[in-house]
Write a protein that holds these residues in place. Structure first.
Motif, mmCIF file in Angstrom:
data_model
loop_
_atom_site.group_PDB
_atom_site.id
_atom_site.type_symbol
_atom_site.label_atom_id
_atom_site.label_comp_id
_atom_site.label_asym_id
_atom_site.label_seq_id
_atom_site.Cartn_x
_atom_site.Cartn_y
_atom_site.Cartn_z
ATOM 1 N N ARG A 1 0.828 -1.192 0.000
ATOM 2 C CA ARG A 1 0.000 0.000 0.000
ATOM 3 C C ARG A 1 0.867 1.248 0.000
ATOM 4 N NH1 ARG A 1 -5.134 1.538 3.706
ATOM 5 N NH2 ARG A 1 -5.341 3.607 2.781
ATOM 6 N N LYS A 2 1.906 1.175 0.862
ATOM 7 C CA LYS A 2 2.792 2.340 0.956
ATOM 8 C C LYS A 2 3.472 2.608 -0.391
ATOM 9 C CE LYS A 2 6.597 3.686 3.739
ATOM 10 N NZ LYS A 2 7.628 3.009 4.521
ATOM 11 N N ARG A 3 3.955 1.529 -0.996
ATOM 12 C CA ARG A 3 4.663 1.716 -2.267
ATOM 13 C C ARG A 3 3.750 2.265 -3.357
ATOM 14 N NH1 ARG A 3 8.036 -3.829 -2.164
ATOM 15 N NH2 ARG A 3 9.767 -3.082 -0.916
ATOM 16 N N LEU A 4 2.526 1.746 -3.406
ATOM 17 C CA LEU A 4 1.604 2.202 -4.437
ATOM 18 C C LEU A 4 1.256 3.667 -4.243
ATOM 19 C CD1 LEU A 4 -0.765 -0.845 -4.838
ATOM 20 C CD2 LEU A 4 0.652 0.185 -6.600
ATOM 21 N N SER A 5 0.992 4.040 -2.993
ATOM 22 C CA SER A 5 0.604 5.435 -2.807
ATOM 23 C C SER A 5 1.796 6.356 -3.025
ATOM 24 C CB SER A 5 -0.031 5.665 -1.432
ATOM 25 O OG SER A 5 0.815 5.171 -0.433
ATOM 26 N N GLN A 6 3.013 5.828 -2.772
ATOM 27 C CA GLN A 6 4.195 6.630 -3.115
ATOM 28 C C GLN A 6 4.272 6.831 -4.620
ATOM 29 O OE1 GLN A 6 7.618 4.679 -1.568
ATOM 30 N NE2 GLN A 6 7.667 5.957 0.264
ATOM 31 N N ASN B 1 0.266 12.128 -4.083
ATOM 32 C CA ASN B 1 -1.071 12.339 -3.530
ATOM 33 C C ASN B 1 -2.034 12.803 -4.614
ATOM 34 O OD1 ASN B 1 0.190 14.694 -3.848
ATOM 35 N ND2 ASN B 1 -0.144 15.493 -1.789
ATOM 36 N N SER B 2 -1.990 12.114 -5.744
ATOM 37 C CA SER B 2 -2.908 12.480 -6.827
ATOM 38 C C SER B 2 -4.342 12.291 -6.368
ATOM 39 C CB SER B 2 -2.655 11.597 -8.052
ATOM 40 O OG SER B 2 -1.339 11.720 -8.455
ATOM 41 N N GLY B 3 -5.162 13.300 -6.683
ATOM 42 C CA GLY B 3 -6.524 13.293 -6.161
ATOM 43 C C GLY B 3 -7.419 12.259 -6.804
ATOM 44 N N ASP B 4 -7.069 11.825 -8.014
ATOM 45 C CA ASP B 4 -7.993 10.923 -8.702
ATOM 46 C C ASP B 4 -7.716 9.459 -8.416
ATOM 47 O OD1 ASP B 4 -5.588 11.054 -9.967
ATOM 48 O OD2 ASP B 4 -6.384 10.977 -12.000
ATOM 49 N N VAL B 5 -6.660 9.176 -7.660
ATOM 50 C CA VAL B 5 -6.331 7.775 -7.395
ATOM 51 C C VAL B 5 -7.063 7.318 -6.134
ATOM 52 C CG1 VAL B 5 -4.488 6.166 -6.871
ATOM 53 C CG2 VAL B 5 -4.101 8.025 -8.477
ATOM 54 N N LEU C 1 -7.509 2.001 -7.961
ATOM 55 C CA LEU C 1 -8.000 2.371 -9.296
ATOM 56 C C LEU C 1 -7.979 3.887 -9.444
ATOM 57 C CD1 LEU C 1 -11.246 3.364 -8.893
ATOM 58 C CD2 LEU C 1 -11.439 0.944 -8.419
ATOM 59 N N ILE C 2 -8.134 4.324 -10.660
ATOM 60 C CA ILE C 2 -8.145 5.769 -10.921
ATOM 61 C C ILE C 2 -9.548 6.160 -11.337
ATOM 62 C CG2 ILE C 2 -7.206 7.636 -12.313
ATOM 63 C CD1 ILE C 2 -4.671 6.111 -12.559
ATOM 64 N N GLU C 3 -10.079 7.097 -10.610
ATOM 65 C CA GLU C 3 -11.431 7.543 -10.896
ATOM 66 C C GLU C 3 -11.461 8.224 -12.265
ATOM 67 O OE1 GLU C 3 -12.908 10.050 -7.894
ATOM 68 O OE2 GLU C 3 -14.998 9.657 -8.363
#
Lengths: 518, 367
Positions: free
Chosen positions: A31-36, A40-44, A62-64
């Motif tokens: 989770r940490k790696r993916l969010s890195q 902090n993109s808002g659409d993810v 996923l990406i909105e």
């Protein structure tokens, strides 16, 4: 000498490649790696669920806006809710999910985070389960797109009203729906280190020339850029004559043109994000055809083609010719005409060259303004163009009426080119011919045109001489160049550099209705 | 050898255009005649003589299908004498280019662009020709093939359209001065056909060399017949006074007047001049560059093309200081003797060498 420049260019890799991160069994680390990765993109959207009595931790990424939400809840969330209560262990959950539960077509099991990231960026949903060192991804892209409507740049009266859109998959479908034979091949590439643009190369196996195809593949593979903006971007990176004012790759928005090209043994390139497809190899005469030529009766197709060639020539030559005649060869004009023009030019303060150059430049300016301005200010442009520049300039004695006629005729001729991109070549060269005509008279114009002929004879499009079938003369291909013969007479494919299967029709297709008197 | 290939038809186009060039500009064969009404006889006889001579060159070329005439002359005659013959041919082609460039420059400056220095015009034409040649024989051939239709159209227009001022009575009497009076003019006609020696450079590039035989005969026939037409028209329009015209074809175009609107179409012959001369220059500059490279043993002739083009421009100014010198050289028999002297010597030398080789089984003749 330029080695260091080349070395510098080679070293400037934009997207780091090579390192692969494996999916960890620990969900928190993943989770940490993916969010890195996404910052902090808002659409993810990264969402963690706890499923079933054993509280198995499942992570969805996923990406909105890139995924079809309804499909996600139908095909991912529902199985999780329905079957989650039966799961005893994470391993069992993963096995059932990857094996049978997800009803989607495109499911990928992978061990690297990079693959997951790629799928998420393409409109997928990544699924990770705590305790399993593998990830799943389901690609369910769904974004806003327009419907395939009549293309703005190539409107026709008779023929399919569908045009390509910005989505690659829709476009390949539009072609596939017209050519159902499995020999239609769609090779996909991903270009652009940052943009990851999908590009599809379409051809019909057995018709296409393998050497041309191989050459195209190698040219595409050498593309190494940060992003592909439009198919024109690819065109400039793969074409044969990069400095020519004329395009050597055909472009179209119409699936039926692509189909026609493929059936002739050509190759099409579709690019994600643009409705413009490329067709190659292309020849000069192709640029003067419209798809309607092939659907309407052949007489009108032939006449219109000849008209288009003539108008291309006029748009190229007329102003230069006018300047040359008025500056150097007044004696060559019929006497009444030259008298009338001389009378009109009585008070005009500029030499013909300057007058023509300025008026042609003004026309180009008006045209550019007309293209770029917001539609709301359209009337203003036409008032300025028609009244101020046309009428008032003549009344003020700044330009002669004959000049306006020449400019208008050139403009109409230039606008009648069916393909904008070939007319742009003539637009630029026209000014060169004006200058040549103004400095060296008809000699200059003829020499300029001859130089242009040499240039056109010297360029190729993927091995096919650009002026084929005019030079080299291939009489067999004249059936579909300056004229268009009826379909039953077009028995063979154009002899592009080695089309393999050249016969396309059965013999004797000419309709022979029974005679009344039998 | 390079991969460039041209078709026999393209070869034919280049040859026809080269042959038409001098005639559309100055037509020395016509103005040289004492009785211009015999131009058709001269034209036909000239073709008859030219065909076997050109066929000899083609036949020699076919014996060495992958060698140019400059290369196989070194095989046939031995290294050093072969190089001399090669140089002679290179010089001959170079001189043809120079003469053509000068003819165009002088005609343009005396007829249309009176105030322009001819070096500008020649320079531009030579640049165009050289740039076509620089792109390779394939491009040159394609340009010629494409232009052939336009040029033939132009020639036909000038031949047919002055129909209302033609008088067939100008064609009489036939052969007033006896056959002997035709000889100088016929030599001139044949000497211009001897430009076709350049086919010796082209044969290794032709995709079907065997067909060169057929197509070079076609070239002679097409060019010859068009010239006869042009000559006949000029005689029928101007009568005996055609002799005093320096540019008969150009003057013909001036006579055209249809409906008092379509008239004074001088740009038609001028367009033909420019296209013909550029193509001719490209062919001969290419041939002499390649020939020179092969005499000197350079690996390729392409690098010599632009220098050769520049030399053509310079030489055309130096060799012919004005129009009269040029006209005099072309019509007084000087050119005929010069051209026939070089080419006949070469052909005879090469043919007899080939014949002797075959006779004594010298081998290495390549067939």
């Amino acid at each position: 000498m330029f080695e260091w420049v080349r070395a510098l260019l080679r070293s400037s890799k934009i997207r780091p490649t090579g390192e692969e991160t494996l999916v960890s069994a620990n969900l928190s680390i993943n989770r940490k790696r993916l969010s890195q990765a996404y910052g902090n993109s808002g659409d993810v959207i990264i969402r963690e669920l706890r499923v079933g009595p054993r509280k198995i931790r499942i992570l969805l990424v996923l990406i909105e806006g890139m995924v079809d939400k309804a499909l996600i809840s139908e095909t991912v969330m529902k199985p999780l809710a329905d079957h989650g209560k039966n799961w005893k262990s994470p391993q069992q959950a993963f096995k059932e999910l990857s094996g049978s539960l997800l009803p989607n077509v495109g499911v990928r099991v992978t061990r690297t985070l990079q693959n997951l990231l790629e799928d998420v960026s393409r409109g997928g949903c990544a699924i990770l389960i705590d305790g399993v060192a593998e990830g799943l991804s389901v690609v369910v892209p769904g974004w806003v797109q327009r419907n395939p409507g009549q293309p703005d740049t190539e409107p026709i009266i008779r023929g399919p009203k569908e045009g390509f859109v910005e989505c690659l998959r829709t476009n390949t479908t539009l072609v596939r729906r017209r050519i159902r034979d499995p020999r239609l091949r769609i090779e996909e590439y991903e270009l652009g280190r940052i943009s990851w643009t999908k590009v599809a190369v379409l051809y019909i196996e057995g018709l296409v020339n393998e050497e041309v195809l191989e050459e195209l593949r190698s040219r595409i593979n050498r593309i190494d850029v940060d992003g592909i903006g439009e198919s024109g971007h690819i065109e400039e990176l793969i074409e044969d004559a990069p400095f020519s004012p004329f395009p050597t790759i055909f472009r179209t928005e119409r699936p039926d043109r692509v189909t026609g090209g493929l059936l002739e043994g050509r190759i099409a390139i579709l690019t994600d994000g643009t409705p413009f497809a490329l067709i190659l190899p292309a020849t000069f005469t192709m640029f003067f055809t419209t798809s309607e030529d092939y659907y309407e009766r052949f007489w009108i197709g032939t006449v219109l083609r000849l008209l288009r060639f003539a108008s291309f020539f006029i748009s190229l030559v007329l102003p230069g010719f006018y300047v040359a005649l008025l500056t150097f060869h007044q004696e060559m004009m019929p006497t009444p005409l030259i008298l009338s023009i001389a009378a009109q030019r009585e008070g005009v303060p500029f030499p013909v060259v300057v007058e023509t150059f300025v008026m042609e430049a003004t026309f180009e300016l008006l045209r550019e303004a007309g293209t770029r301005m917001p539609r709301l200010v359209g009337p203003a442009i036409s008032i300025i163009g028609a009244l101020v520049l046309g009428d008032a300039a003549i009344r003020a004695g700044l330009v002669s009426p004959a000049m306006v006629v020449v400019v208008a005729f050139t403009g109409i001729a230039s606008l009648s080119a069916p393909l904008y991109s070939i007319a742009t070549g003539a637009r630029i060269l026209r000014f060169a011919l004006i200058i040549l005509g103004g400095t060296m008279g008809l000699f200059g114009v003829v020499a300029g045109l001859f130089g242009l002929l040499i240039h056109l004879c010297s360029i190729r499009s993927f091995g096919t001489p650009f002026l084929e079938p005019l030079a080299p003369v291939v009489f067999a291909d004249w059936k579909d160049a300056m004229v268009r013969l009826p379909w039953w007479a077009m028995r063979t494919r154009p002899r592009l550099l080695g089309v393999r299967d050249s016969v396309r029709e059965a013999p004797g297709l000419e309709p022979m209705p029974p005679r009344e008197d039998g | 050898m390079s991969l460039d290939k041209i078709s026999p038809r393209q070869t034919m186009a280049m040859l026809i255009i080269s042959r038409l060039m001098m005639a559309t500009v100055l037509f020395p064969t016509l103005t040289e005649l004492d009785d211009p009404q015999n131009i058709w006889l001269v034209g036909l006889l000239g073709m008859m003589v030219a065909i076997p001579l050109v066929l000899l060159i083609v036949a020699l070329g076919l014996a060495f299908p992958d060698k140019t005439i400059v290369q196989y002359s070194q095989v046939l005659l031995g290294k050093f004498p072969g190089k001399i013959v090669g140089l002679l041919l290179v010089w001959y082609w170079f001189h043809i280019a120079v003469t053509s460039a000068a003819a165009l420059g002088e005609s343009l400056t005396s007829a249309i662009m009176v105030e322009t220095p001819d070096v500008v015009l020649i320079g531009i034409i030579a640049y165009l020709g050289a740039s076509a040649a620089r792109n390779g024989v394939e491009v040159m051939a394609r340009v010629a093939e494409n232009a052939l239709g336009i040029i033939v159209f132009f020639v036909l227009v000038t031949t047919i359209l002055p129909f209302d001022v033609m008088k067939s009575s100008h064609l009489l009497p036939v052969l007033a001065g006896g056959w002997g009076s035709l000889v100088p003019s016929m030599m001139s006609a044949v000497s211009f056909f001897m430009e076709f020696t350049v086919v010796g450079m082209l044969i290794p590039y032709v995709s079907k060399p065997k067909q060169t035989v057929r197509y070079s005969v076609y070239a002679i026939l097409t060019a010859g017949i068009l010239l006869v037409f042009l000559g006949l028209t000029a005689v029928m329009v101007f009568g005996p006074s055609v002799k005093s015209l320096s540019m008969p074809v150009f003057s013909l175009a001036r006579m055209i007047s249809i409906g008092r609107f379509f008239e004074r179409i001088e740009f038609i012959p001028m367009g033909a001049w420019i296209m013909c001369t550029s193509i001719k220059l490209s062919l001969f500059v290419w041939a002499s560059s390649l020939g020179l490279a092969q005499v000197l043993g350079l690996s390729q002739g392409q690098v010599l093309i632009y220098p050769m083009g520049a030399l053509v421009v310079a030489a055309s100014i130096v060799f012919y200081e004005d129009f009269l010198v040029l006209i005099h050289f072309l019509t007084s028999g000087g050119w005929s003797v010069y051209s026939l002297g070089i080419t006949l010597t070469t052909i005879l030398l090469l043919c007899s060498a080939a014949f002797l080789r075959r006779l004594f089984g010298g081998g290495a003749s390549g067939d």
